[in-house]
Design an enzyme around this catalytic site. Structure first.
Site, PDB file in Angstrom:
ATOM      1  N   GLU A   1      66.304  62.913  44.898  1.00  0.00           N
ATOM      2  CA  GLU A   1      67.363  63.792  44.896  1.00  0.00           C
ATOM      3  C   GLU A   1      66.852  65.145  45.564  1.00  0.00           C
ATOM      4  O   GLU A   1      65.849  65.206  45.832  1.00  0.00           O
ATOM      5  CB  GLU A   1      67.358  64.294  43.292  1.00  0.00           C
ATOM      6  CG  GLU A   1      68.233  65.410  43.120  1.00  0.00           C
ATOM      7  CD  GLU A   1      68.668  65.713  41.712  1.00  0.00           C
ATOM      8  OE1 GLU A   1      67.656  65.150  40.533  1.00  0.00           O
ATOM      9  OE2 GLU A   1      69.657  66.211  41.530  1.00  0.00           O
TER      10      GLU A   1
ATOM     11  N   CYS B   1      71.506  65.183  39.408  1.00  0.00           N
ATOM     12  CA  CYS B   1      72.569  66.192  39.185  1.00  0.00           C
ATOM     13  C   CYS B   1      73.359  66.628  40.506  1.00  0.00           C
ATOM     14  O   CYS B   1      74.514  67.054  40.516  1.00  0.00           O
ATOM     15  CB  CYS B   1      72.051  67.341  38.583  1.00  0.00           C
ATOM     16  SG  CYS B   1      71.595  67.057  36.553  1.00  0.00           S
TER      17      CYS B   1
ATOM     18  N   ASN C   1      76.148  60.071  36.448  1.00  0.00           N
ATOM     19  CA  ASN C   1      74.873  60.489  36.236  1.00  0.00           C
ATOM     20  C   ASN C   1      74.823  61.083  34.865  1.00  0.00           C
ATOM     21  O   ASN C   1      75.345  62.283  34.807  1.00  0.00           O
ATOM     22  CB  ASN C   1      74.597  61.403  37.201  1.00  0.00           C
ATOM     23  CG  ASN C   1      73.018  61.892  37.213  1.00  0.00           C
ATOM     24  OD1 ASN C   1      72.141  61.002  37.024  1.00  0.00           O
ATOM     25  ND2 ASN C   1      72.774  63.045  36.947  1.00  0.00           N
ATOM     26  N   GLU C   2      74.276  60.403  33.934  1.00  0.00           N
ATOM     27  CA  GLU C   2      74.083  60.944  32.746  1.00  0.00           C
ATOM     28  C   GLU C   2      75.202  61.789  32.094  1.00  0.00           C
ATOM     29  O   GLU C   2      74.900  63.040  31.829  1.00  0.00           O
ATOM     30  CB  GLU C   2      72.782  61.814  32.591  1.00  0.00           C
ATOM     31  CG  GLU C   2      72.347  62.780  33.304  1.00  0.00           C
ATOM     32  CD  GLU C   2      70.887  63.188  33.291  1.00  0.00           C
ATOM     33  OE1 GLU C   2      70.895  64.525  33.110  1.00  0.00           O
ATOM     34  OE2 GLU C   2      69.863  62.709  33.275  1.00  0.00           O
TER      35      GLU C   2
HETATM   36  O1  AHR Z   1      65.330  64.604  37.585  1.00  0.00           O
HETATM   37  C1  AHR Z   1      65.697  65.798  37.544  1.00  0.00           C
HETATM   38  C2  AHR Z   1      67.054  65.923  36.959  1.00  0.00           C
HETATM   39  O2  AHR Z   1      67.117  65.414  35.542  1.00  0.00           O
HETATM   40  C3  AHR Z   1      68.280  64.944  37.516  1.00  0.00           C
HETATM   41  O3  AHR Z   1      68.956  65.721  38.369  1.00  0.00           O
HETATM   42  C4  AHR Z   1      69.154  64.748  36.336  1.00  0.00           C
HETATM   43  O4  AHR Z   1      69.931  63.549  36.377  1.00  0.00           O
HETATM   44  C5  AHR Z   1      68.389  64.859  35.210  1.00  0.00           C
HETATM   45  O5  AHR Z   1      68.691  65.582  34.060  1.00  0.00           O
END
Ligand code: AHR
Length: 835
Positions: free
Chosen positions: A226, A424, A557-558
């Site tokens: 990321e 995120c 994503n979550e």
């Molecule tokens: O890994 C850091 C963050 O943690 C990621 O962006 C997110 O998906 C999670 O909350």
């Protein structure tokens, strides 16, 4: 009546008049099996600690349930402190279902609602404005009885309701178990001298049962990439000029703008131009006005520019003649921090249309913090954009490539897949910030930069093409994760912006067809035939006519698993499976290992037959120690497999040390054992640039000069480099009566079918040695040498590195695991006698 003032924003005045009072409640006759349940949120922390419960027989003396633990917390708003709960009202509907309604900002305009059948498992929260209140709450809500109660010596304000004693009893049992589990999860190694005082070395036997072996996933270890902590720009992406496109803005970071990282020296002036840019996606450029000889434009790089003597650096920029004077030539140079010129080159400029100029610079010396200097030879103005300084030595020598040492460190993990671009970052902070892959391909000057929700800028120089190419270079499967049509559930929302596409909004349904098409186009871009597909043609033009063989695609994503989410997710998932049935879709089940998103996400996965779901949990070492059976409990017949896409062991202070690394190593023995239901895992986050971290711990820290793998990195590497595709179970007997000792010893034995090697992994999280008698006779090991790698240290050690050696093995042999250690014994196939 003071308390009504706050809560009064919920209730209309008419309703207020009808509202039963505490006094009324007290007058209610006391039924034999009835008690009072008081619910509240503490005002001192603006309800950040969530909804709490207390019970009473007489409506006077109150007992906190679970010592003031929270039964539901507000999920709305940015991480951490913004998630607040004002004036919660707990009530029951006619079917005895529970509902909690609270205010999000305390202004009586924005609300949340959540439902539960038992007060412990809650459905996804819904958020709405006062105008929609009646659609979300039932009439019973108005009957909620407001009350004040003294709980644990402090007066609290909330609502009171009568319930059966069984309800309270259930809550007490639930809370008791939760508290007990939390105690286990909070066990830290610093307590070991007391916890294990007097503990003698432990003995265990491990007896292999090869006949009961089972196939496991050969993709268990991958990486989560990321752009967080300067992971991409200023990190893995090898560009050395910061803000090369002059597209930084104050929405990236308050104090930033188009000229951030740039300055002038001498008599010169910088101005930002926007008329007739090189490309509409790259709308700003620099107008440099030089008023006297020697005046120059300077770029500071990312914390300076790190250069290696004798290496080649490509310089390029677009330029156009300015409005005044005539600048026909410019000199580009690299200066060290004392102003010494390391190299320079003169280029002709002066075209009336944007034209690209290029040269190569070779520094005479190493430099840690050099600057890039562009000096017009003459006075007047010149317009500049996409000013780039790029090392030729990138990972695998690609142009527009990756920083070689950093990429190599990632490749050394031997990852079987790479998930990108987040996290995120993938679903963004609000709909406008959703990462759109199409904005990240094609010529660099036509890519569309974007605010990075971690508080900086994404140039998109590292885009989807570069991600795919990196995966291919490492022999790893690409796993792009795209937003499910909704932004990050932790998106910040300003008051009053609730329904304007903030946190819980989704891409409007009328725009979803286009979004779904974008997702389908990505598969085409990666795998299509350049002769038949526009997108595949772009891939070929970028230099990759062959397909990238995309097999997986993540959707979401979550996210909060709400109706807004489900509607959009289903559209995308069904469209992908209809057009590309072989593509494995990875769904999402929220940010935790339990709770409403996890439950609802799994429910959806089963309903929709989703191929895999992405689980996330950042937990304490104690959680990993005491939850090694997490996946043993998963049903084997279920179609949906697990991608443990984000996890890490977190200690107070967020160090990456032997304690966190060994708890991860221990947990991964259980993951290998469950490699039939867990298909993939990736530690998160991967990269962090020193002085630019938003998140700790990370796997690999770096600065411009150095790459610093962590202890946790070596655990991932040992698993990545010693993966198998067949799990060989073993009977384990530990000579101890203590469960806390037993759970701190782990083992896993796998076979790699390609090499035939058998790999034994052993972990000891105890402060004493564990003497292990291994019996591998079931697979017939010859008496000879195996490769041994050991990682050990004191719990707080952050610098331990693995040590390699050879070890003598036989069908039965004894092996000592010193305190706090992780061992990998790789027994080459040639030494195994076939039975
Ligand atoms: O890994 C850091 C963050 O943690 C990621 O962006 C997110 O998906 C999670 O909350």
């Amino acid at each position: 009546m003071k308390s009504y003032k706050k809560i009064g924003t919920i209730f209309s005045l008419a309703a207020l008049a009808l509202l039963p009072t505490v006094a009324n409640a007290q007058r209610m006759t006391f039924q034999k099996d009835s008690v009072f349940l008081f619910s509240y949120a503490t005002t001192s922390d603006e309800g950040r600690s969530g909804l709490k419960l207390a019970w009473s027989r007489d409506n006077k003396n109150w007992f906190a349930i679970g010592d003031g633990m929270s039964f539901i917390k507000c999920d709305y708003a940015n991480w951490g402190k913004e998630k607040r709960m004002y004036n919660p009202v707990l009530y029951r509907d006619a079917q005895k279902g529970w509902h909690a309604v609270w205010q999000l900002n305390g202004n009586g305009k924005e609300f949340a609602h959540a439902a539960s059948l038992n007060l412990t498992d809650w459905k996804a929260q819904e958020y709405f404005t006062d105008a929609h209140l009646n659609e979300h709450v039932s009439e019973s809500w108005q009957k909620a009885v407001e009350a004040k109660a003294t709980v644990n010596g402090e007066q609290q304000q909330g609502t009171v309701i009568r319930v059966a004693w069984e309800d309270v009893n259930y809550l007490q049992l639930y809370a008791g178990e939760k508290i007990w589990r939390n105690q286990l999860h909070n066990e830290l190694m610093e307590q070991d001298p007391v916890r294990f005082a007097g503990l003698k070395p432990v003995r265990q036997t491990l007896t292999l049962r090869a006949s009961e072996s089972k196939p496991i996933s050969d993709k268990l270890i991958g990486v989560f990439f990321e752009d967080i902590n300067y992971g991409a720009d200023g990190g893995l992406y090898a560009e050395l000029i910061q803000n090369r496109d002059f597209e930084y803005t104050s929405s990236d970071r308050k104090e930033w703008g188009a000229t951030t990282a740039w300055s002038v020296k001498g008599e010169a002036r910088m101005e930002v131009g926007t008329s007739e840019p090189i490309h509409i996606n790259n709308s700003h450029y620099l107008i440099l006005e030089s008023k006297s000889e020697g005046a120059a434009l300077v770029n500071e790089g990312y914390d300076g520019i790190c250069l290696k003597k004798g290496e080649k650096y490509d310089v390029s920029f677009f330029s156009r003649t300015g409005q005044t004077g005539q600048i026909n030539k410019v000199k580009v140079a690299l200066l060290d921090k004392d102003g010494f010129e390391l190299c320079s080159s003169v280029l002709k400029v002066g075209a009336t249309q944007w034209r690209k100029q290029k040269t190569v610079l070779v520094p005479k010396r190493d430099a840690d913090a050099a600057t890039f200097v562009l000096t017009p030879l003459g006075t007047g103005s010149i317009e500049l954009d996409m000013v780039s300084l790029f090392p030729q030595q990138t990972f695998r020598g690609h142009t527009n490539g990756l920083r070689a040492d950093l990429a190599q460190t990632i490749a050394d993990l031997h990852p079987r897949f790479v998930r990108f671009p987040g996290g995120c970052v993938a679903h963004g902070n609000g709909i406008d910030n959703i990462y759109r892959w199409k904005n990240t391909i094609g010529p660099l000057e036509a890519r569309k930069p974007m605010r990075n929700l971690w508080g900086y800028h994404q140039s998109m120089g590292l885009g989807y093409y570069e991600y795919f190419r990196f995966c291919e270079d490492m022999g790893a499967e690409p796993l792009p994760v795209l937003a499910a049509g909704v932004p990050c559930q932790n998106t910040s929302c300003k008051e009053g912006e609730l329904l304007s596409g903030g946190q819980q909004g989704g891409i409007p349904m009328e725009e979803m067809d286009e979004y779904v098409q974008d997702v389908l186009d990505l598969i085409d871009y990666a795998n299509g035939d350049p002769k038949k597909s526009k997108w595949a043609k772009m891939r070929a033009e970028a230099g990759h006519p062959k397909p990238f063989n995309l097999k997986y695609i993540g959707i979401g994503n979550e996210d909060l698993i709400t109706d807004v989410f489900k509607e959009r997710f289903n559209l995308i998932n069904r469209a992908v499976k209809a057009k590309y049935p072989d593509i494995q879709v990875v769904g999402t089940v929220g940010p935790f290992y339990e709770g409403s998103d996890y439950e609802e996400g799994w429910k959806l996965a089963e309903q929709e037959n989703i191929d895999l779901v992405d689980e996330h949990y950042y937990n304490t070492p104690g959680w990993f120690i005491y939850n090694q059976d997490f996946y043993d409990k998963y049903p084997r017949e279920r179609h949906t497999k697990v991608y443990l896409g984000e996890y890490a062991s977190h200690v107070p202070g967020r160090a990456n040390n032997i304690e966190t690394a060994l708890s991860e190593a221990l947990y991964l023995t259980a993951v290998e054992r469950n490699g039939d239901v867990v298909a993939m895992t990736s530690y998160a986050p991967l990269l962090a640039k020193e002085k630019h971290t938003q998140w700790n711990p990370d796997l690999i820290y770096f600065n411009n000069q150095e790459v610093k793998p962590t202890v946790g990195y070596y655990v991932q590497q040992l698993y990545g480099q010693n993966a198998g595709d067949e799990y060989l179970p073993a009977d384990r007997k530990v000579e101890t009566s203590r469960s806390d000792v037993n759970v701190r010893i782990g083992s896993s034995i796998v076979r790699d079918s390609k090499s035939g090697d058998v790999i034994v992994k052993l972990v000891n999280l105890l402060p004493v040695s564990v003497y292990t008698a291994l019996d591998l006779s079931d697979i017939g090991i010859g008496t000879t040498e195996a490769h041994l790698t050991v990682l050990k240290g004191q719990p707080s050690d952050r610098n331990a590195t693995p040590v390699k050696s050879q070890v003598t093995v036989s069908e039965k042999f004894d092996y000592e695991l010193p305190a706090y250690s992780f061992h990998v014994i790789r027994i080459p196939a040639v030494q195994q006698e076939k039975k």
